[in-house]
Write an enzyme that holds these catalytic residues in place. Structure first.
Site, short mmCIF file in Angstrom:
data_model
loop_
_atom_site.label_atom_id
_atom_site.label_comp_id
_atom_site.label_asym_id
_atom_site.label_seq_id
_atom_site.Cartn_x
_atom_site.Cartn_y
_atom_site.Cartn_z
N GLU A 112 -2.75 -9.16 3.77
CA GLU A 112 -3.01 -9.75 5.08
C GLU A 112 -4.46 -10.19 5.23
OE1 GLU A 112 -4.83 -6.01 5.32
OE2 GLU A 112 -2.76 -6.43 4.69
N CYS A 171 0.83 -1.20 0.00
CA CYS A 171 0.00 0.00 0.00
C CYS A 171 0.88 1.27 0.00
CB CYS A 171 -0.99 -0.03 1.16
SG CYS A 171 -2.45 1.00 0.87
N HIS A 223 -3.78 -5.14 0.05
CA HIS A 223 -3.59 -5.67 1.40
C HIS A 223 -3.61 -7.19 1.42
CE1 HIS A 223 -3.92 -1.92 3.86
NE2 HIS A 223 -4.46 -1.50 2.73
#
Length: 380
Positions: free
Chosen positions: A356, A264, A354
């Site tokens: 995660e 990001c 992202h």
């Protein structure tokens, strides 16, 4: 932002955009006034992770899904210690949360943390307006903060803009902390916190990585004091054009050829470190359903996004940089925005989204494995 908590559910509220467009509804969460950049998120779930993502600092989030709050709020899913959004906009809030993990309603949590919101407005019309006109400044006013429209519009137009905002140090940790490896420790990573989400070091810990999370103001000396096998640059809020400090640190990492991974804001930092520019998107990418192609494999992933800026790098050629050849590794299939970079002559890469997966799909989890593979190769 000024707030109170008096009878929010039935209190009239008004949302005013900087171009004068106005929406009237009911207060949701705290009563008062707040300002920020109006953006919309297309995720149908994951609102608790969105609210607590530091990347949303100084943004007023409009939820495109009409019904929000169904699962309430729990104490396990926050991505940081507090809600970071400046304001929250929903159409039909859930009257009663329904989930065995819920501790309280979303409305109660917003009120508890002093987050001013609005409900009962046509979020589809608001989203269409932002798509056509672009993300812009906005104010939400309820209770005693409501005044004449001209007065409220003047307040909105006097509020700070996102372009040129240097915000990462406002949301990052002030002191270094360590997330230990789960199981056998394999690697040590220095993670520069520009607004990191809690699940990110967790994903690395699951792969045997001990993560030293450093403040956004960390120097190259701070990074290498932990003797890292790899260096990570996190997500975060604000304009990457202001992040001269992190860019300088990343350039030192590239000079030393230490394995590097950014996500990001970290992707934008890598772009700047390589000599590319950055620019503000019209309305950005936010949500957990954005299609991205990994150009190194051809695979298309459904991914979680939160970015209003992007890297200006050529899609159709390999670029020469001071640190070797670089190419665009990932691209958004909706609008061809750069979603990833990689160096071809040393172990460094980044993505704009992202991996995660908090909240969101797990299609991109392999990127953490790619990072460990780079560190294994460097060690060998």
């Amino acid at each position: 932002m000024t707030t109170s908590t008096r009878g929010a559910a039935k209190t009239p509220a008004v949302l005013v955009l900087e171009d004068g467009r106005t929406f009237r509804g009911r207060a949701y969460g705290a009563v008062g006034e707040t300002f920020g950049e109006a953006v919309f998120s297309t995720g149908m779930t994951g609102y608790q992770e969105t609210l607590t993502d530091p990347s949303y600092h100084r943004q007023v989030v409009v939820m495109t899904a009409p019904h929000v709050g169904n699962t309430g709020v729990n104490d396990e899913d926050p991505e940081s210690a507090r809600i970071w959004v400046s304001g929250y906009v929903v159409r039909d809030p859930a009257r009663v949360p329904s989930n065995w993990r819920a501790k309280r309603s979303l409305d109660e949590e917003l009120e508890r943390q002093g987050v001013v919101g609005i409900s009962g407005i046509d979020t589809r019309a608001l989203t269409r307006h932002l798509r056509e006109r672009g993300a812009m400044r906005v104010g939400i006013f309820s209770g005693d903060a409501v005044a004449a429209d001209t007065e409220l519009l003047a307040k909105v137009q006097q509020s700070p803009q996102m372009k040129g905002a240097n915000l990462s140090a406002e949301v990052a940790t002030k002191e270094t902390y360590v997330v230990p490896a789960i199981g056998t420790k394999r690697f040590t990573v220095a993670a520069v916190d520009l607004g990191i989400k809690g699940m990110t070091p967790q994903r690395m810990a699951e792969r045997g990585i001990e993560v030293h999370v450093l403040p956004a103001t960390a120097t190259a000396e701070d990074v290498y004091a932990v003797n890292p096998d790899g260096v990570f640059f996190s997500n975060g809020p604000g304009d990457p054009a202001t992040a001269d400090g992190p860019v300088a640190v990343m350039q030192e990492v590239l000079k030393r050829r230490t394995p590097l991974f950014g996500i990001c804001f970290g992707n934008q930092i890598l772009g700047r470190a390589l000599g590319f520019g950055t620019y503000k998107l019209k309305y950005g990418h936010r949500g957990i359903n954005q299609p991205v192609q990994d150009r190194t494999t051809g695979k298309v992933e459904v991914t979680a996004h939160n970015h209003g800026f992007a890297v200006d790098a050529p899609l159709d050629q390999v670029s020469d940089t001071p640190y070797g050849r670089a190419e665009v590794s990932h691209v958004c299939l909706n609008d061809q925005v750069v979603e990833g970079l990689q160096l071809l002559d040393q172990p460094a890469f980044s993505v704009q989204y992202h991996p995660e997966a908090a909240a969101g799909p797990h299609d991109a989890a392999y990127l953490f494995d790619r990072f460990t593979t780079l560190m294994e190769g460097q060690r060998a």
